[in-house]
Motif scaffolding. Sequence first.
Motif, short mmCIF file in Angstrom:
data_model
loop_
_atom_site.label_atom_id
_atom_site.label_comp_id
_atom_site.label_asym_id
_atom_site.label_seq_id
_atom_site.Cartn_x
_atom_site.Cartn_y
_atom_site.Cartn_z
N ILE A 118 2.99 10.30 -9.84
CA ILE A 118 2.28 10.61 -10.68
C ILE A 118 1.48 12.00 -10.77
O ILE A 118 1.47 12.83 -11.61
N GLY A 119 0.64 12.01 -9.60
CA GLY A 119 0.15 13.34 -9.32
C GLY A 119 0.93 14.49 -9.22
O GLY A 119 0.55 15.49 -9.80
N LEU B 270 3.75 5.88 -5.54
CA LEU B 270 3.64 5.99 -6.82
C LEU B 270 2.53 6.78 -7.24
O LEU B 270 2.72 7.64 -8.29
N THR B 271 1.40 6.88 -6.70
CA THR B 271 0.16 7.69 -6.80
C THR B 271 0.84 9.17 -6.76
O THR B 271 0.15 10.21 -7.49
N ILE B 272 1.35 9.70 -5.76
CA ILE B 272 1.64 10.97 -5.31
C ILE B 272 2.59 11.39 -6.42
O ILE B 272 2.83 12.49 -6.91
N HIS C 293 0.91 -1.11 -0.09
CA HIS C 293 0.12 -0.05 0.00
C HIS C 293 0.87 1.11 0.15
O HIS C 293 0.76 2.18 -0.70
N THR D 2 9.71 11.24 -5.19
CA THR D 2 10.28 9.77 -5.44
C THR D 2 11.22 9.87 -4.11
O THR D 2 11.19 8.86 -3.54
N ILE E 232 2.32 1.91 -3.48
CA ILE E 232 1.20 2.35 -4.42
C ILE E 232 1.00 3.68 -4.21
O ILE E 232 0.89 4.38 -4.90
N ILE E 233 0.85 4.12 -2.96
CA ILE E 233 0.37 5.44 -2.32
C ILE E 233 1.59 6.29 -2.99
O ILE E 233 1.37 7.37 -3.64
#
Length: 167
Positions: A34-35, A30-32, A24, A125, A27-28
């Motif tokens: 991308i955002g 990677l979402t940050i 989790h 990152t 995934i969080i």
Amino acid sequence: MKEKILMLFGFRKGGESFDKYSLHLVIIALTIIIGATLYELFFLETKRDFILWGTIIFLLGAVIRTTARIQLGKLFTFNVKIMQDHKVKQDGLYRYMRHPGYTGLLLEVIGWCIFFQTKLGAIATVIFLIPAGYYRIKIEEQTLEKAFGEEYKLYKKKVKALIPFIL
């Protein structure tokens, strides 16, 4: 048939799970990233000077990560768990690094950041993905040491985690 498809994507029944949250966190993170990249692309002015280098690094990461997954075969799962038929993988890419999947993922994200020239993505990152990845690797290492004892400890001594011969 459904079980075979799920297994192909890393969802395999059985085994004992030793981790509930590290996936989790990744995934969080990677979402940050991308955002942050999308925010920077659409709301801040950025130049695109290193598209080729970003593409090359991203593709290198994708090849490494995909190869690692293929080489693990049915041992690959998204959850940290020891399967009944589990063994320490020490050939292929795993001869040179203990966690080539994470090496590949990190290269993909670095390539992404270079391709899009995203400072916010690079900052995200460092702040989110690297600590989440470190935590996940730590959980995996503890699990493998518990399951395989001295065999994994010896493997750990001779093979670096992410970058062959260095780190």
